[in-house]
Design a protein around this motif. Structure first.
Motif, mmCIF file in Angstrom:
data_model
loop_
_atom_site.group_PDB
_atom_site.id
_atom_site.type_symbol
_atom_site.label_atom_id
_atom_site.label_comp_id
_atom_site.label_asym_id
_atom_site.label_seq_id
_atom_site.Cartn_x
_atom_site.Cartn_y
_atom_site.Cartn_z
ATOM 1 N N ARG A 65 -5.098 -1.093 -5.414
ATOM 2 C CA ARG A 65 -4.974 -2.212 -4.483
ATOM 3 C C ARG A 65 -5.626 -3.463 -5.065
ATOM 4 O O ARG A 65 -5.080 -4.571 -4.961
ATOM 5 C CB ARG A 65 -5.621 -1.854 -3.145
ATOM 6 N N ASP B 288 0.821 -1.203 0.000
ATOM 7 C CA ASP B 288 0.000 0.000 0.000
ATOM 8 C C ASP B 288 0.862 1.263 0.000
ATOM 9 O O ASP B 288 0.587 2.213 -0.742
ATOM 10 C CB ASP B 288 -0.930 0.013 1.209
ATOM 11 N N LEU C 247 -5.601 -6.855 0.314
ATOM 12 C CA LEU C 247 -5.499 -5.773 -0.668
ATOM 13 C C LEU C 247 -6.864 -5.445 -1.267
ATOM 14 O O LEU C 247 -7.194 -4.281 -1.479
ATOM 15 C CB LEU C 247 -4.521 -6.168 -1.777
#
Length: 209
Positions: free
Chosen positions: A76, A9, A68
């Motif tokens: 993501r 991230d 994710l």
């Protein structure tokens, strides 16, 4: 968040671009949030994560993909798909439930198509006969779903195998007939795409409604 999830991230956010995020949101017409990282940056991030955490086995890959995906950010979710593509050899039919959930939420060609073609298809081709039968039953169910994105995934998944001379043509035809029960523009488009692609590589395959 796991260490590897935080790594991914943070890397994606470092690659962010406000202008690209705005352009992608308009282009894709999605309600997802966008960091504005390029596809190349997403792929590079997963490549770096795999090098940094080289011991990820099936359970770690599966958990990371869900971690994710659960945050509604386009990059993501794309990273989750790239992760599964990179570790498709670890996957088996038990992962179809997770992937089905992804497909139901994806609702974008740029997410659904690589999940179907590069994850589901190769995974199914690698299964033994017993697990293959279970996976085929799941795809048969998807082909008759009211969710057109699941139907698209069921039809797209054998593309690589069929195009290369393998695959199960009879199962594909059966699913096409089921998927075409109603007048879905997306499903019609999917069938046309598949038949066009296969006509180039395997003109001996014939489909008639």
């Amino acid at each position: 968040m796991s260490d590897v999830g935080e790594f991914v991230d943070a890397a994606l956010q470092r690659e962010s671009s406000w202008s690209r995020a705005k352009e992608d949101r308009v282009r894709l017409g999605s309600e997802l949030r966008f960091y504005g990282a390029s596809t190349g940056a997403v792929r590079g991030t997963i490549r770096d994560a795999t090098r940094r955490y080289p011991d990820m086995a099936h359970d770690e890959v599966a958990a990371l993909s869900s971690e994710l995906w659960i945050v509604p950010v386009f990059e993501r979710r794309l990273a989750a798909i790239v992760l599964l593509q990179s570790h498709v050899r670890l996957l088996d039919n038990s992962d179809l439930t997770r992937v089905e959930g992804f497909l139901r939420e994806a609702r974008l060609r740029v997410l659904v198509d690589p999940l179907a073609i590069d994850v589901i298809g190769p995974m199914i081709e690698s299964l033994d006969s017993q697990n293959r039968a279970r996976a085929d039953a799941a795809l048969d169910r998807w082909a008759g779903e009211g969710d057109v994105w699941l139907r698209r995934a069921a039809l797209l998944s054998p593309l690589l195998a069929l195009r290369s001379g393998g695959g199960d043509w009879d199962s594909f035809v059966r699913r096409v007939r089921v998927a075409l029960i109603d007048d879905s523009e997306l499903v019609e488009e999917t069938v046309a795409f598949m038949l066009d692609e296969l006509a180039k590589a395997r003109p001996e395959l014939r489909f008639s409604r």
